[in-house]
Design an enzyme around this catalytic site. Sequence first.
Site, PDB file in Angstrom:
ATOM      1  N   CYS A  74       5.894   9.243   2.768  1.00  0.00           N
ATOM      2  CA  CYS A  74       5.661   9.898   1.402  1.00  0.00           C
ATOM      3  C   CYS A  74       5.665  10.831   0.837  1.00  0.00           C
ATOM      4  CB  CYS A  74       4.010  10.026   0.403  1.00  0.00           C
ATOM      5  SG  CYS A  74       3.173  11.280  -0.743  1.00  0.00           S
ATOM      6  N   SER A 103      -8.714   5.730   8.472  1.00  0.00           N
ATOM      7  CA  SER A 103      -7.494   6.707   7.158  1.00  0.00           C
ATOM      8  C   SER A 103      -8.743   8.266   7.282  1.00  0.00           C
ATOM      9  CB  SER A 103      -8.017   6.280   5.946  1.00  0.00           C
ATOM     10  OG  SER A 103      -7.968   6.586   4.524  1.00  0.00           O
ATOM     11  N   GLU A 110       1.016  11.013  11.018  1.00  0.00           N
ATOM     12  CA  GLU A 110       1.582  11.755   9.827  1.00  0.00           C
ATOM     13  C   GLU A 110       1.809  12.491  11.127  1.00  0.00           C
ATOM     14  OE1 GLU A 110      -0.874  13.214   6.459  1.00  0.00           O
ATOM     15  OE2 GLU A 110       0.834  14.858   6.041  1.00  0.00           O
ATOM     16  N   HIS A 138      -3.254   3.372   5.615  1.00  0.00           N
ATOM     17  CA  HIS A 138      -3.866   2.639   6.235  1.00  0.00           C
ATOM     18  C   HIS A 138      -5.159   1.711   5.771  1.00  0.00           C
ATOM     19  CE1 HIS A 138      -3.073   5.794   9.559  1.00  0.00           C
ATOM     20  NE2 HIS A 138      -2.736   4.618  10.260  1.00  0.00           N
ATOM     21  N   CYS A 158      -3.608   6.680  -4.467  1.00  0.00           N
ATOM     22  CA  CYS A 158      -2.370   8.246  -4.806  1.00  0.00           C
ATOM     23  C   CYS A 158      -1.167   7.519  -4.495  1.00  0.00           C
ATOM     24  CB  CYS A 158      -2.652   9.253  -3.109  1.00  0.00           C
ATOM     25  SG  CYS A 158      -1.768   8.669  -2.099  1.00  0.00           S
TER      26      CYS A 158
END
Length: 339
Positions: free
Chosen positions: A119, A250, A153, A64, A35
Amino acid sequence: MSDQTFLAPERAAEHVSSTEQRTLRVLLAGPRGFCAGVDRAIRVVEEALRRYGAPVYVRHEIVHNRTVVEGLEAKGAIFVEELDEVPADGHVVFSAHGVPKAVPAEAERRNLLYLDATCPLVSKVHREAERHFAGGGPEQRHILMIGHAGHPEVVGTMGQLPQGAVTLINDADEARSVQPEDPSRLAFITQTTLSVDDTAEIVDILRTRFPDIEGPRREDICYATTNRQEAVKAIAPESDLVIVIGSPNSSNSQRLREVAERSGARRALLVPKLADLDWSVLEGVETLGISAGASAPETLVQEMVVALSEHFVLQIEERIVKKENVSFRLPGPLATSAD
Ligand code: SF4
């Protein structure tokens, strides 16, 4: 962004060595793999190495995926878990998952030169959380974060606010049982890499129980997670087996495996890379679906297809549900007009 081209059927056919090989239909999900946030995080480390020279320290796996991490290690990156492993004059990069506010504060206290590869779509959720908290003033809302305990996250997002300002909601049961102090002053945010369907259910429960809750229109799941899940849904019903190339840690890769199974694939497996494939799983498989998590490079998909073409006569179809055209600029100190 990653190159989404896959091994052309003609090229795959070059690897066919025996007329006795049976045919295997391969459905490639598109989009799959890298991404824009992962692409940017890797470029941050590469550009830091180019500008400042090796070593560049990276706090936590930048994304990851072991293949990505090992590739950057070979170029001079050193991965650490905490800042106290970074020498006083070192350059350190924070991973794409984001970090609690205490981390850059500690880096500044130690005069480290840091680069933040969080991100931008995760940073957006950080700002949402801060807006709801409203500096602890009269407009302050208690925040319910839908996400998985312990994921970096989630740790990073909860760490944007003081302890106690955010309650983590791991699943629908917790959404049903949470008892906030003031149900009229609530907001919700979500991890970016969750299952779209599971999260919709949790949001519905929260909105029903707490009609005044504020939040995004649906959730904070990013475009890449959403598109990859849609693409897997499109191939799963026809697939005897779906292989998701991605690492066990992930989150978005794990969700893709679950989505494949729930969407009709007879079986779905997470396979980090070709060397981890147990070939016996292909016995009896006539149609194989392949996808890759947002942190898995396209080279891993291509390696898998080449290896398959040495065992089967492949009929490859790529099913693209959405074209992506997203890219993010490098963070401040590394940004140039070329970014
Ligand atoms: S999966 Fe989504 S939020 Fe995570 S790095 Fe990629 S684009 Fe950003």
